[in-house]
Design a protein around this motif. Sequence first.
Motif, short mmCIF file in Angstrom:
data_model
loop_
_atom_site.label_atom_id
_atom_site.label_comp_id
_atom_site.label_asym_id
_atom_site.label_seq_id
_atom_site.Cartn_x
_atom_site.Cartn_y
_atom_site.Cartn_z
N GLU C 81 82.28 -14.60 45.98
CA GLU C 81 82.16 -15.72 45.01
C GLU C 81 83.45 -16.53 44.96
OE1 GLU C 81 81.03 -12.61 42.60
OE2 GLU C 81 79.46 -12.73 44.13
N ASP C 82 84.58 -15.79 44.95
CA ASP C 82 85.86 -16.49 44.92
C ASP C 82 86.05 -17.33 46.17
OD1 ASP C 82 86.61 -15.71 42.45
OD2 ASP C 82 87.97 -14.11 43.10
N LEU C 83 85.65 -16.74 47.32
CA LEU C 83 85.79 -17.48 48.57
C LEU C 83 84.93 -18.75 48.52
CD1 LEU C 83 87.02 -17.43 51.42
CD2 LEU C 83 84.93 -16.31 52.20
N SER C 84 83.75 -18.58 47.99
CA SER C 84 82.86 -19.72 47.86
C SER C 84 83.46 -20.78 46.93
CB SER C 84 81.50 -19.24 47.34
OG SER C 84 80.67 -20.33 47.08
N TYR C 85 84.09 -20.29 45.85
CA TYR C 85 84.74 -21.22 44.91
C TYR C 85 85.86 -21.98 45.61
CZ TYR C 85 87.77 -22.79 41.15
OH TYR C 85 88.57 -23.54 40.35
N ILE C 86 86.71 -21.23 46.32
CA ILE C 86 87.83 -21.87 47.01
C ILE C 86 87.33 -22.90 48.01
CG2 ILE C 86 89.62 -21.42 48.74
CD1 ILE C 86 90.36 -18.97 47.13
N ARG C 87 86.26 -22.54 48.70
CA ARG C 87 85.76 -23.46 49.73
C ARG C 87 85.12 -24.71 49.13
NH1 ARG C 87 83.42 -19.12 54.10
NH2 ARG C 87 85.43 -18.71 55.11
N SER C 88 84.70 -24.59 47.88
CA SER C 88 84.16 -25.80 47.25
C SER C 88 85.29 -26.65 46.65
CB SER C 88 83.13 -25.44 46.19
OG SER C 88 83.75 -24.77 45.13
N GLU C 89 86.43 -26.03 46.42
CA GLU C 89 87.57 -26.76 45.85
C GLU C 89 88.54 -27.25 46.91
OE1 GLU C 89 87.70 -27.80 42.99
OE2 GLU C 89 86.66 -26.46 41.60
N VAL C 90 88.48 -26.62 48.08
CA VAL C 90 89.39 -27.00 49.15
C VAL C 90 88.58 -27.61 50.29
CG1 VAL C 90 91.14 -26.20 50.77
CG2 VAL C 90 90.94 -25.12 48.52
N GLY C 91 88.71 -28.89 50.47
CA GLY C 91 87.99 -29.54 51.56
C GLY C 91 88.74 -29.39 52.87
#
Lengths: 261, 336, 251
Positions: C81-91
């Motif tokens: 989930e965290d990875l998914s969050y980071i990937r949505s916040e970091v383009g």
Amino acid sequence: MNYDKRSLLSGIKAFIAETGDMAYFAGRFFREVFKRPFEFKEFLRQCYNIGNRSFLLVGITGFIIGLVFTLQSRPKMVELGADAWIPSMIALAIIREIGPLFTALISAGRIGSAIGAELGSMRVTEQIDAMEVSGTNPFKYLVVTRILASTLMIPVLVILSNFLALYGSFLVEYLKGEVSFRFYFDEVFRAVKYTDLIPSTIKTFFFGFAIGLVGCYNGYYCKHGTAGVGIAANTAVVKTSLMLFIIDFVVALITDILFLS
Amino acid sequence: MQKSFYQQLKLGVFVLTGIALLVVATIMIGQKQNLFGNSATIYAIFRNTSGLKEGNNVRFSGLNAGKVTKIEMIKDTVIMISLSINKDILTHIKKDSKAAITSDGLVGNMIVNIMPGSDSFGSVASGDTIQSFSRVSTDEILNTLSETNENAALLTVEMLKIAKEITSGQGLIGALVQDPKITQSVKATLFDIGKSANEAALAVSNLNAFINSFDQPDNLAGAIRDTVLANQLKNIILNIERSSAEIGQVVRQLNQTVKNADQAVINAKDGKGTINYLSNDPDLVTKIDHTMKNIDETVLEIRQSSQLLNQNLEALKNTWPIKNYFKKMEKTSQSK
Amino acid sequence: MIQKSVQKNVVISIRNLNKKFGNHQVLEGFNLDLYEDESLVIMGKSGTGKSVMLKCLIGLERFDQGSISVMGRNMEKLSSEDLSYIRSEVGFLFQGSALYDSMTVRENLEFPLRRHKIKFGHIKNTTPLIQEALESVGLQHTLDLMPDELSGGMKRRVALARTLILRPKIILYDEPTTGLDPITSKEIVFLIKSVQQKFQTSSIIITHDVDSARHLADRMILLINGKNYAEGTFDELDHSDDPRIMAFFKS
């Protein structure tokens, strides 16, 4: 990929390592195929690509094989006074062996290389990475859908191509032997038994799986830039073809043991 | 959106066509494999199937008539074979048609060959069992022989009993005269003997028919006609025949004697002096004596022959060379 | 052009990063801090592990040693989930645009929305988002074109739009101007600048191109031999008399 520079031993080692790697890849497929979410739309798109788009090629090839095979074997059969055996002989040959194997080999050439090249270029141009960053599991989106589509579509292609091959064979018999459609297919279905149809149909699922698996594996782990894409497509075809013969052999062996005929 | 819908439509057509063709093929194969009502099943029983397999062809007078659908082991010596026969051909197979397992020359496949029967028998119907040539049929013959042999043995025992009674001190006539019970018993025994003799005669005539069939070339059993065993068999049967003829004669004579005795008893009761008549008739006495001797001899002969028969039967059962049988059978069919 | 960097929050922090490919040590004790709203340019020769470093940041590549923290989350121990969050916040803007060849521009832009829905809730109609993203790169009319039909510069723009559609707080640019002619390069550079201002993003930009660096860098890092060899503003490094630094700017 410079095989000539490697010693035989390291070549064998690499082969075994790759076999293991591919088995792991297959294992990953089976793990992920049951995990949600299933990329249904992409799966349908791949079914269309692999099934419908290959049909013309596979169908024409099948038709010609049936035609030529009958044309070639006919004179000898007539000479032996066995022309009544032509339909059943051709039917058995096509349904048991020629149909599945030829269709699979042609599909390996068309579908295996296409998958290898497509995934290879996606890997090289970082599209697979982009997919992963976009929150989509590229293995599920690209590999699972393609392997599954190939596993399910190759059998359909084989069935259609078998019928076209039989139709081609019938045409020769019709023109040369003046045999009616009804009679020809009566003879065909008299000769073919469930023990012929079922193993060879099951076999085609394995063929489809092998085509999808090897194509995806080579594309997915494509390296060495743009040149690697070509290599991926090429190795996919070569290895798939080899694998098809191995599967064919194993299935023939198992069928022989199970239906001792 | 529109584009992908048409793709899905085409994909659907593609897949459904494939599945439809597979279903058609499955049904067609199923039809040919006898799920369809165009054929009937008849049965034949074999002892040895010589490598026949399910799916092998059935020929009737050389025509493809159907397929072997099932091979079932009923017990160790009985294998039931289900034959699916084309209905067009079924009507031509008569009830006395015989099935044989032969090899299909060219490929070496085994096939079931049905030989035409005679018109006097009706056509077989679905579910009938037709006769077959194989070890089972020879076995049946041997069983018949065994039975006959047992009957003959039984016969000899009875004969022996009568002979003993007759020759035991009192003499037949005395016994006949003095004890009506014995008369009754003798009568009953004689009746039994007569029956046995008839049975033996019947068995012998059956056997004769079988022996005769050895000499018909188109008969598969003709395979054994030239063998030593066949000759032995002929001898045995001849012996039985002779024995039974003799038995018959003796029985007739005895019957006559008993009738005479009866008459004598009646006469005696009527007071016409039977005893005198009997004792004064040396002709009758010698005749009875002679009969006694005859019976003794016959009994001995029958015993001997039945022993011999037993031996032969054992030999026949144990050494019947099945291979030889089929080889001969093939030769027969080739010479046709 | 050069803004005095005010001390702000650190959004990305890399400490002592090590990465080895076979026998080749690509990164060896690399350190980096990215501050909020900052535009950090990293320059270095080819094959010095710049792209690898970026991929480590977003979890596409594993690293051997060191620690990476993105928006306060440790990249080493990361739940999906965290990875998914980071990937949505970091383009991430990939080197060759990495547009999906088999999809139209619209489908390309829709793709990140398929799974990163968490951020927007469940949106039925993605068209306004796509329109907006395309407008911000000036390519509204390309909606139904295939990537094949686009020029290199347009591809880059669409790729940027695809990155922007998730409204990331940080954008990582992997050589955004390679393979483009100087004029298009300049256009892309200005587009990046406008995006930075419009969306208030922090950026890490990897480039060989001195011109791009001059326009984009608030701060620069020179990556040599797997370490940060020099750090400073563009002017500071431009006027350095270290021959190895000068080699970059005098080409």
